[in-house]
Scaffold this motif. Structure first.
Motif, PDB file in Angstrom:
ATOM      1  N   ALA A 137      26.345  38.610  74.742  1.00  0.00           N
ATOM      2  CA  ALA A 137      25.965  39.544  74.136  1.00  0.00           C
ATOM      3  C   ALA A 137      27.325  40.721  74.706  1.00  0.00           C
ATOM      4  N   PRO A 138      27.467  42.293  73.804  1.00  0.00           N
ATOM      5  CA  PRO A 138      28.878  42.577  74.186  1.00  0.00           C
ATOM      6  C   PRO A 138      28.575  43.286  75.784  1.00  0.00           C
ATOM      7  N   HIS A 139      27.125  43.703  75.936  1.00  0.00           N
ATOM      8  CA  HIS A 139      27.154  44.953  77.486  1.00  0.00           C
ATOM      9  C   HIS A 139      26.927  43.005  78.235  1.00  0.00           C
ATOM     10  N   GLY A 140      26.752  41.899  78.171  1.00  0.00           N
ATOM     11  CA  GLY A 140      26.086  41.060  79.356  1.00  0.00           C
ATOM     12  C   GLY A 140      26.278  40.938  80.541  1.00  0.00           C
ATOM     13  N   THR A 141      27.444  40.811  80.318  1.00  0.00           N
ATOM     14  CA  THR A 141      28.863  40.565  82.169  1.00  0.00           C
ATOM     15  C   THR A 141      27.819  41.892  82.722  1.00  0.00           C
ATOM     16  N   PHE A 181      20.485  38.361  85.748  1.00  0.00           N
ATOM     17  CA  PHE A 181      20.766  37.304  84.809  1.00  0.00           C
ATOM     18  C   PHE A 181      21.762  38.172  83.790  1.00  0.00           C
ATOM     19  N   ARG A 182      22.091  39.475  83.925  1.00  0.00           N
ATOM     20  CA  ARG A 182      22.978  40.068  83.003  1.00  0.00           C
ATOM     21  C   ARG A 182      24.570  39.138  83.196  1.00  0.00           C
ATOM     22  N   LEU A 191      19.400  31.190  76.971  1.00  0.00           N
ATOM     23  CA  LEU A 191      20.268  31.914  78.547  1.00  0.00           C
ATOM     24  C   LEU A 191      21.587  32.844  78.609  1.00  0.00           C
ATOM     25  N   THR A 192      22.230  32.251  77.373  1.00  0.00           N
ATOM     26  CA  THR A 192      23.339  33.423  77.235  1.00  0.00           C
ATOM     27  C   THR A 192      23.276  34.582  76.107  1.00  0.00           C
ATOM     28  N   THR A 193      22.222  34.572  76.100  1.00  0.00           N
ATOM     29  CA  THR A 193      21.769  36.008  76.198  1.00  0.00           C
ATOM     30  C   THR A 193      20.352  37.364  75.879  1.00  0.00           C
ATOM     31  N   VAL A 194      19.655  35.840  76.595  1.00  0.00           N
ATOM     32  CA  VAL A 194      18.704  37.266  77.659  1.00  0.00           C
ATOM     33  C   VAL A 194      19.209  37.601  78.605  1.00  0.00           C
ATOM     34  N   GLY A 195      19.507  37.235  79.452  1.00  0.00           N
ATOM     35  CA  GLY A 195      20.230  38.476  80.652  1.00  0.00           C
ATOM     36  C   GLY A 195      20.415  39.796  79.741  1.00  0.00           C
TER      37      GLY A 195
END
Length: 424
Positions: A256-260, A249-250, A238-242
């Motif tokens: 992830a370094p570009h997940g926010t 979902f991001r 859940l904390t990666t797939v976005g």
């Protein structure tokens, strides 16, 4: 005797009542499926770089038969690399608790004496060491790469490539030895079946070298332990797939370094890896008086200013960017000159050939990249000058960048200085 029990080589040293063939077999079967998918998607990622096209795309030295080329990477669907690499990275992160639990479940075997009882047993121990070492190496370097922490010596690309082959070879050998027994164990020794086991079956279970001869009192059941491992994997998922799904979902991709949230705002407010400053690109390099695009091909060379490019027929494409770290952007609206039209300027009027793309970036990997003829010919493949209605920002590749459907992000070269069309 008491001192003997304090040594990890003693079976009595390992007292957890959770260890046993059932738990190890369940974890092993999960890894059997998961690691196979990881290896296949890794090979697919390797193919996406078109390694047989030109040495600039594949920096792996002396790869020999290991570097067999699968197929020319297609441009349809445009989200293909976004999907395959997203699965590769997300699944790899998700499997970390399973891998660690599996290693914990078999750690007594790493200290078994004698280290080799026969030639066959010695080969099995060697494969086990390669399996454990290769697995830890692949997962560690993969996670570091996803986090953009290039702390390992050398290039991630060949290190991960060779490590994958060592790990998977040991994995296949180990699976061939252990999977039949694991399947039988899972079928025969579920939690309920163990309680009702016939005496012979119970004796067989107790004799397994993973079962402690003096277990400590249990604090959780084996099913409870599996639940904790599954919960950890779900949390990592859940904390990666976005980072691959994008959109709302991001914000869930915390690891992830570009997940926010997308960086900044406006037309250029979407993810990047390398800024212009990081790549050493200065305003003097991209100024209108200094920058020229050099296009070479069958009939010679032409030099074009950015104004010249804007005067050519412009086309638009809605395409994402997807990178090897597993992150991807939403579709962005790119506008620029078709690569096949630039090929026609230098004598390639029919089917365009391959192209070598060179960047203003002077150092670092993929400052030069090659694209296949099918990528050049696709009408959506552009030398982009604008994105989302405005000129490219310096960090997104001003004055011009490549954008190709379904290509890995590093092949969408930024700060393009030269295009050389021809067979590579």
């Amino acid at each position: 005797m008491r001192d003997h029990l304090r040594l990890p080589t003693s079976p009595g040293f390992w007292r957890s009542p959770l260890r046993g063939p059932w738990l190890t077999s369940v974890l092993g079967l999960v890894l059997l499926v998961g690691v196979t998918v990881l290896f296949v998607t890794g090979l697919v990622s390797y193919a996406a770089y078109n390694p047989g096209l030109s040495p600039v795309n594949d920096t792996t030295p002396d790869k020999g038969v290991l570097g067999f080329y699968l197929f020319a990477w297609p441009t349809d669907p445009v989200w293909l690399y976004r999907l395959t690499q997203g699965v590769h990275v997300t699944l790899g992160v998700t499997l970390i608790p399973v891998l660690l639990a599996k290693l914990w479940s078999v750690v007594p075997r790493l200290f078994t004496l004698p280290p080799a009882r026969s030639v066959a047993h010695a080969l099995e121990r060697v494969s086990l060491l390669l399996l454990v070492g290769g697995g830890l190496f692949e997962f560690t370097t993969g996670v570091l790469n996803v986090q953009l922490d290039y702390v390992f010596p050398g290039s991630f690309y060949p290190l991960h490539f060779y490590g994958a082959w060592v790990f998977f070879a040991a994995f296949v050998a180990h699976a061939a030895l252990k999977v039949p027994a694991a399947v039988r164990t899972v079928r025969r020794h579920s939690a309920e079946a163990t309680e009702r086991a016939r005496p012979a079956e119970a004796a067989e279970l107790v004799e397994d070298d993973l079962v402690s001869p003096r277990p400590a009192p249990p604090t959780v059941s084996r099913r409870g332990a599996l639940g904790m491992v599954g919960g950890g994997s779900l949390l990592l998922f859940l904390t990666t797939v976005g980072q691959s799904l994008g959109g709302p979902f991001r914000r869930t991709a915390l690891l992830a370094p570009h997940g926010t949230a997308d960086p900044g705002g406006g037309p250029g407010g979407f993810q990047i890896n390398k800024t212009a400053g990081y790549a050493g690109i200065t305003p003097a390099d991209t100024h209108a008086d200094a920058w020229r695009l050099v296009v070479g091909g069958r009939t010679g060379t032409v030099r074009l200013t950015r104004a010249d490019l804007l005067g050519l027929p412009l086309h638009s494409s809605s395409l994402p960017i997807a990178c090897v770290e597993g992150w991807s952007t939403a579709d962005q609206w790119w506008r620029g000159v078709r690569l096949r039209d630039l090929a026609a300027l230098v004598g390639h009027d029919g089917d365009p050939p391959d192209v070598l793309v060179e960047s203003l970036q002077r150092h670092g990997a993929f400052r030069r990249a090659a694209l296949r003829a099918n990528q050049v010919a696709d009408p959506r493949s552009l030398l982009a000058l604008q994105v989302n209605g405005e000129d490219l920002s310096p960090d997104h590749g001003y004055p011009a960048r490549i954008i190709v459907p379904a290509a890995p992000g590093v092949l969408n070269t930024k700060w393009v200085a030269r295009l050389t069309f021809g067979d590579l």
